[in-house]
Write a protein that holds these residues in place. Structure first.
Motif, PDB file in Angstrom:
ATOM      1  N   CYS A 118       4.022   1.563  -1.167  1.00 24.96           N
ATOM      2  CA  CYS A 118       4.651   1.682  -2.493  1.00 24.96           C
ATOM      3  C   CYS A 118       3.634   2.098  -3.548  1.00 24.96           C
ATOM      4  O   CYS A 118       3.908   2.969  -4.385  1.00 24.96           O
ATOM      5  CB  CYS A 118       5.322   0.362  -2.886  1.00 24.96           C
ATOM      6  N   ASP A 119       2.461   1.490  -3.498  1.00 23.57           N
ATOM      7  CA  ASP A 119       1.400   1.830  -4.452  1.00 23.57           C
ATOM      8  C   ASP A 119       0.960   3.276  -4.266  1.00 23.57           C
ATOM      9  O   ASP A 119       0.761   4.002  -5.246  1.00 23.57           O
ATOM     10  CB  ASP A 119       0.217   0.876  -4.257  1.00 23.57           C
ATOM     11  N   GLY A 120       0.841   3.709  -3.023  1.00 26.68           N
ATOM     12  CA  GLY A 120       0.456   5.094  -2.742  1.00 26.68           C
ATOM     13  C   GLY A 120       1.471   6.093  -3.272  1.00 26.68           C
ATOM     14  O   GLY A 120       1.104   7.110  -3.874  1.00 26.68           O
ATOM     15  N   CYS A 174       0.831  -1.213   0.000  1.00 26.03           N
ATOM     16  CA  CYS A 174       0.000   0.000   0.000  1.00 26.03           C
ATOM     17  C   CYS A 174       0.864   1.261   0.000  1.00 26.03           C
ATOM     18  O   CYS A 174       0.544   2.233  -0.693  1.00 26.03           O
ATOM     19  CB  CYS A 174      -0.938  -0.004   1.208  1.00 26.03           C
ATOM     20  N   ALA A 185       3.631   5.493  -5.715  1.00 25.76           N
ATOM     21  CA  ALA A 185       3.604   5.401  -7.178  1.00 25.76           C
ATOM     22  C   ALA A 185       2.422   6.192  -7.738  1.00 25.76           C
ATOM     23  O   ALA A 185       2.556   6.883  -8.760  1.00 25.76           O
ATOM     24  CB  ALA A 185       3.520   3.942  -7.614  1.00 25.76           C
ATOM     25  N   TRP A 186       1.294   6.120  -7.076  1.00 26.89           N
ATOM     26  CA  TRP A 186       0.111   6.857  -7.537  1.00 26.89           C
ATOM     27  C   TRP A 186       0.267   8.357  -7.304  1.00 26.89           C
ATOM     28  O   TRP A 186       0.008   9.165  -8.198  1.00 26.89           O
ATOM     29  CB  TRP A 186      -1.131   6.312  -6.824  1.00 26.89           C
ATOM     30  N   ALA A 187       0.684   8.742  -6.090  1.00 30.97           N
ATOM     31  CA  ALA A 187       0.776  10.162  -5.729  1.00 30.97           C
ATOM     32  C   ALA A 187       1.789  10.912  -6.595  1.00 30.97           C
ATOM     33  O   ALA A 187       1.565  12.066  -6.958  1.00 30.97           O
ATOM     34  CB  ALA A 187       1.134  10.316  -4.255  1.00 30.97           C
ATOM     35  N   ARG A 197       2.943   9.826  -9.564  1.00 28.71           N
ATOM     36  CA  ARG A 197       2.781   9.481 -10.982  1.00 28.71           C
ATOM     37  C   ARG A 197       4.013   8.772 -11.551  1.00 28.71           C
ATOM     38  O   ARG A 197       4.551   9.162 -12.579  1.00 28.71           O
ATOM     39  CB  ARG A 197       2.469  10.724 -11.813  1.00 28.71           C
ATOM     40  N   TRP A 198       4.441   7.730 -10.843  1.00 30.63           N
ATOM     41  CA  TRP A 198       5.588   6.974 -11.320  1.00 30.63           C
ATOM     42  C   TRP A 198       5.262   6.223 -12.602  1.00 30.63           C
ATOM     43  O   TRP A 198       6.154   5.874 -13.368  1.00 30.63           O
ATOM     44  CB  TRP A 198       6.063   5.995 -10.257  1.00 30.63           C
ATOM     45  N   MET A 224      -1.250   6.733 -15.381  1.00 34.08           N
ATOM     46  CA  MET A 224      -2.461   6.280 -14.678  1.00 34.08           C
ATOM     47  C   MET A 224      -3.359   5.432 -15.575  1.00 34.08           C
ATOM     48  O   MET A 224      -4.074   4.575 -15.090  1.00 34.08           O
ATOM     49  CB  MET A 224      -3.255   7.491 -14.176  1.00 34.08           C
ATOM     50  N   ASP A 225      -3.302   5.652 -16.862  1.00 31.95           N
ATOM     51  CA  ASP A 225      -4.208   4.958 -17.773  1.00 31.95           C
ATOM     52  C   ASP A 225      -3.555   3.750 -18.455  1.00 31.95           C
ATOM     53  O   ASP A 225      -4.119   3.204 -19.398  1.00 31.95           O
ATOM     54  CB  ASP A 225      -4.733   5.926 -18.830  1.00 31.95           C
ATOM     55  N   TRP A 234       0.960  -0.895 -14.422  1.00 31.62           N
ATOM     56  CA  TRP A 234       0.572  -1.218 -13.044  1.00 31.62           C
ATOM     57  C   TRP A 234       0.681  -2.708 -12.765  1.00 31.62           C
ATOM     58  O   TRP A 234       1.094  -3.111 -11.674  1.00 31.62           O
ATOM     59  CB  TRP A 234      -0.837  -0.692 -12.761  1.00 31.62           C
TER      60      TRP A 234
END
Length: 146
Positions: A86-88, A84, A90-92, A94-95, A98-99, A104
């Motif tokens: 690492c995913d957070g 969670c 990566a999301w925050a 924009r590693w 998103m699309d 992912w």
């Protein structure tokens, strides 16, 4: 004061291992996909992420916070929380696009493979270290018995 210094020393060691591991994993992935350099901002992001991971590692594996929980349960919860984190990050930050579901999925696969490899590495290390300690203890007992 002695407990505090031990705490700081443990965090420093775990943080260094975590950050070094994260950079090595990132550089390997980046190299595989043709990257040439690492952005300074990414290094700071990885450092912050590793700080959070280090605190979680202390909670789950130092023996100072969780004392009676089974190792495997701690490892499973730790894995979920680390994923969670690492995913957070990566999301925050924009590693990945998103699309792009493929990016992912690759991230998830690489995360779990790296987690398993690191866990196996630590398990092997601690088993070898345990055998060395057992042998040293056996030699000491022999010396004391003579």
């Amino acid at each position: 004061m002695k407990k505090f210094l031990r705490f700081v020393g443990e965090l420093k060691n775990w943080g260094c291992l975590s950050f070094t591991g994260a950079l090595c994993i990132y550089m390997a992935i980046d190299w595989l996909f043709g990257g040439e350099y690492i952005r300074y901002s990414l290094i700071v992001q990885l450092l912050a992420m590793c700080g959070v991971i280090t605190l979680l590692q202390y909670v789950f594996f130092s023996g100072q916070v969780l004392k009676k929980t089974s190792y495997w349960l701690r490892l499973l919860i730790f894995c979920g929380l680390i994923f969670c984190v690492c995913d957070g990050f990566a999301w925050a930050f924009r590693w990945f696009p998103m699309d792009n579901p493929g990016a992912w999925v690759s991230f998830i696969v690489i995360f779990f493979v790296a987690f398993v490899v690191l866990c196996l590495g630590f398990e092997i290390y601690f088993r070898v270290l345990g055998k060395k300690y057992d042998q040293a203890l056996g030699r000491r007992r022999e010396q004391d018995g003579k």
